[in-house]
Scaffold this motif. Structure first.
Motif, mmCIF file in Angstrom:
data_model
loop_
_atom_site.group_PDB
_atom_site.id
_atom_site.type_symbol
_atom_site.label_atom_id
_atom_site.label_comp_id
_atom_site.label_asym_id
_atom_site.label_seq_id
_atom_site.Cartn_x
_atom_site.Cartn_y
_atom_site.Cartn_z
ATOM 1 N N GLU A 211 4.198 7.300 13.564
ATOM 2 C CA GLU A 211 2.758 7.237 13.765
ATOM 3 C C GLU A 211 2.067 8.516 13.284
ATOM 4 O O GLU A 211 1.016 8.459 12.628
ATOM 5 C CB GLU A 211 2.447 7.005 15.249
ATOM 6 N N SER A 214 2.047 8.706 9.484
ATOM 7 C CA SER A 214 1.018 7.837 8.924
ATOM 8 C C SER A 214 -0.362 8.490 9.032
ATOM 9 O O SER A 214 -1.171 8.428 8.093
ATOM 10 C CB SER A 214 1.020 6.489 9.644
ATOM 11 N N ASP A 217 -0.669 11.229 6.480
ATOM 12 C CA ASP A 217 -0.821 10.653 5.145
ATOM 13 C C ASP A 217 -2.260 10.197 4.922
ATOM 14 O O ASP A 217 -2.843 10.421 3.850
ATOM 15 C CB ASP A 217 0.155 9.485 4.990
ATOM 16 N N GLN A 218 -2.860 9.602 5.929
ATOM 17 C CA GLN A 218 -4.248 9.167 5.823
ATOM 18 C C GLN A 218 -5.189 10.364 5.659
ATOM 19 O O GLN A 218 -6.240 10.250 5.019
ATOM 20 C CB GLN A 218 -4.638 8.360 7.058
#
Length: 370
Positions: A211, A214, A217-218
């Motif tokens: 999580e 992610s 990365d965003q």
């Protein structure tokens, strides 16, 4: 004597260290010095049994340790909550001095022992050719608290911005850690933007949970090498760099050695016997930069040829220097300080000898202005 350079001021006293330290703590200016010293660097006689040109290094071990203990005890009230003490010695007494440091500051105050490469030439007269000194670092607040206030070394690593990241230049770091203390959430298969699957290497895990990876990365903080097929790497930005943790081994190529320090003094004082055991100014500059910020107060009560005060003045730190030998102060410390003080030159006749000050003057630690 009080001096003022472009951004720092200093106090220079001649006398026994313990007497001068008590004056600083108990005089009318005590409110400035009590709890005000951010760094105390100490380069005392090592008790090698030798007699040098400018001082004797021959004392009974018990007497040497007693003096060390008394001076460190007198020093304690002057130290700020963020202070560190750096005691520089060789093999003669350093192991016994560590015990005294533990007594005065507590074992929990020990931070590290720096090994300084003091010479590059070999001495074949001895069983082993000694090429290093020890610098024991203690912080009354303890190493974890002191780490938060000390400065890291300059980070010379390469930063770049190939993707025009608006946060500025960056470099990447692996996103795996040793698995010994990992949680279950750190073991999973990563699928890259190009569809390649990666598991963490044997014995390691991902730094972050799936999580958190992610989310990073965003936010654009993950670099995917090899056109999106490689393992994820964390983008670390130049503005986030807090400097590098100092190593405990300091090479002469980085901070100089005794020979380079002597040559520098001989160039500055041609035709005069060099001070016997000078330290290179680059060594003191590193210590001061790690342990203090501009404007902080640096103390050296074994001032010798004045290297600590000179380095502090150059770096914009306030300083206090204490030296028992008037000859050493007048021969080396004052001329060296004058060379960096510009218009605010010191006058040797204005140097205050602590033991000869009148009672009232001793109580106020009167400054002598150059």
């Amino acid at each position: 004597m009080t001096t003022r350079g472009s951004s720092a001021d200093g106090l220079l006293l001649i006398g026994e260290a313990e007497d001068a330290l008590k004056l600083l703590a108990n005089g009318s200016r005590g409110e400035r010095y009590l709890g005000g010293v951010k760094l105390c660097y100490l380069d005392p006689p090592y008790n090698t049994g030798e007699r040098f040109e400018y001082y004797s290094d021959r004392k009974g071990s018990d007497d040497w340790l007693q003096a060390l203990r008394a001076n460190l005890t007198a020093l304690r009230p002057l130290l700020s909550p963020e202070a560190s003490v750096w005691l520089h010695l060789d093999d003669s007494e350093q192991h016994r001095a560590r015990v005294v440091l533990d007594e005065v500051f507590g074992r929990e105050a020990f931070v590290a022992t720096v090994i300084w490469q003091k010479r590059l030439t070999r001495d074949n007269r001895t069983a082993f050719s000694s090429m290093h000194d020890y610098i024991h670092v203690y912080a009354p607040s303890g190493p974890k608290a002191w780490k938060k206030v000390r400065n890291g070394l300059a980070d010379g690593g390469a930063f770049a911005n190939p993707d025009n990241d608006p946060r500025g230049p960056w470099r990447s770091a692996p996103m795996t850690v040793q698995a010994g203390h990992a949680t279950r959430s750190q073991f999973y298969t990563v699928i890259t933007p190009a569809g390649t699957r990666h598991d963490p290497p044997e014995g390691r895990c991902w730094t972050f949970s799936a999580e958190r990876l992610s989310q990073l990365d965003q936010e654009g903080r993950v670099y995917w090498p090899r056109g999106g097929h490689g393992k994820p790497r964390l983008k670390k930005y130049e503005f986030e760099s807090a400097g590098l943790a100092p190593f405990t081994i300091w090479a002469a190529a980085e901070v100089g050695d005794t020979s380079s320090a002597k040559k520098a003094l001989l160039r500055q004082f041609p035709g005069r016997p060099a001070f016997d055991t000078p330290k290179p100014i680059s060594l003191l500059e590193r210590i001061i930069e790690v342990a203090t910020d501009p404007g902080d107060l640096v103390l050296d009560y074994y001032l010798g040829s004045g290297t600590t005060a000179v380095a502090a003045q150059i770096l914009g730190r306030s300083w206090v220097g204490i030296e028992r030998s008037r000859q050493t102060v007048e021969t080396f410390a004052v001329p060296r300080l004058n060379s960096v003080l510009g218009q605010n030159r010191l006058a040797p006749c204005d140097i205050a000898r602590v033991s000869q000050l009148p009672t009232q003057e001793r109580a106020t630690v009167r400054s002598a202005v150059g």
